[in-house]
Design a protein around this motif. Structure first.
Motif: not given
Length: 254
Positions: A95-100, A157-165
């Motif tokens: 997934e997209h790393g979201l930092g803080s 098989v991945t994640h919402g943010g990564t799938a979108g990008r």
């Protein structure tokens, strides 16, 4: 859009499958690259969906590749034995790393970091949050696709943010076209086919109908064909939400 002739990829069909629900999805907590497990509903989603996907796949010409995060690996693990295939793991699908923001709820972000939250709701990059840039997420997911083993079909098989990008990048959509597609719900998938002109989106946000009422008053079959991903259009506990998609509702996936 680049306008360049597409190079032939190692696979001609992609199923981009988002992991099942976690408790953090259900409670609206940003996950990013933290790794809470599937909850009971998420495991049930994977168990319902895997046979439907398996029925449409030829094991002899399919590869199954998962993000290295456990919620994705466990989702892939529901499909693997039905196909008799191993789960190949690629950290570039995580997934997209979201930092803080990772570990915080939407309400906490809105309260503690209102300026950042406003940028996110508006669909703009979030300065000062840390984590990954959207373009970097797309680049690593594209690299994972380019280096797939040769096959007719790949299930990612991945994640919402990564799938979108990834969908946006495969379809050559620029930043001005972000959110053209709604985010994938939990355990929903999209299908792409490579043709002479490049990748075409054949199905988006497809889901196995929920067998009966679910928590929160949702009705049976309600989530079939929804056009969402990390963030549902309305409160849908079974669907989940992502970090880089639109306005807050009930649950956040990332």
């Amino acid at each position: 859009m680049s306008g360049a002739a597409p190079s032939t990829p190692p696979v001609r069909r992609l199923l981009v499958w988002r992991h099942g629900r976690t408790e953090w999805n259900a409670s609206g907590r940003f996950q990013g690259q933290l790794d809470p497990p599937l909850d009971a509903e998420g495991r049930a989603q994977a168990a319902r969906t895997a046979p439907v996907l398996a029925a449409a796949l030829d094991p002899a010409s399919t590869v199954l590749v998962s993000s290295d995060l456990q919620r994705a690996r466990d989702t892939a693990g529901a499909l693997a034995p039905l196909l008799g295939l191993p789960v190949q793991v690629d950290a570039r699908l995580r997934e997209h790393g979201l930092g803080s923001w990772e570990g915080l709820t939407r309400a906490e972000v809105a309260d503690q970091l209102p300026d950042q939250y406003a940028e996110w709701v508006a669909g703009r990059p979030v300065p000062g949050r840390g984590g990954e840039l959207q373009a970097d997420v797309a680049a690593r997911a594209l690299a994972a696709v380019a280096e797939l083993p040769p096959a007719e079909t790949a299930v990612l098989v991945t994640h919402g943010g990564t799938a979108g990008r990834l969908l946006e990048a495969l379809l050559d959509l620029g930043p001005e076209h972000r959110r053209v597609f709604g985010p994938l719900g939990n355990c929903h998938w999209s299908e792409l086919s490579f043709q002479a002109s490049g990748w075409r989106l054949m199905r988006h946000n497809t889901a196995v109908p929920t067998p009966g009422p679910v928590e929160g008053g949702a009705t049976a079959h309600r989530d079939r064909g929804r056009s969402g991903s990390d963030v549902p259009d309305a409160p849908v506990p079974a669907a989940g939400a992502s970090p880089e998609e639109a306005a807050p509702t009930q649950d956040a996936d990332a």
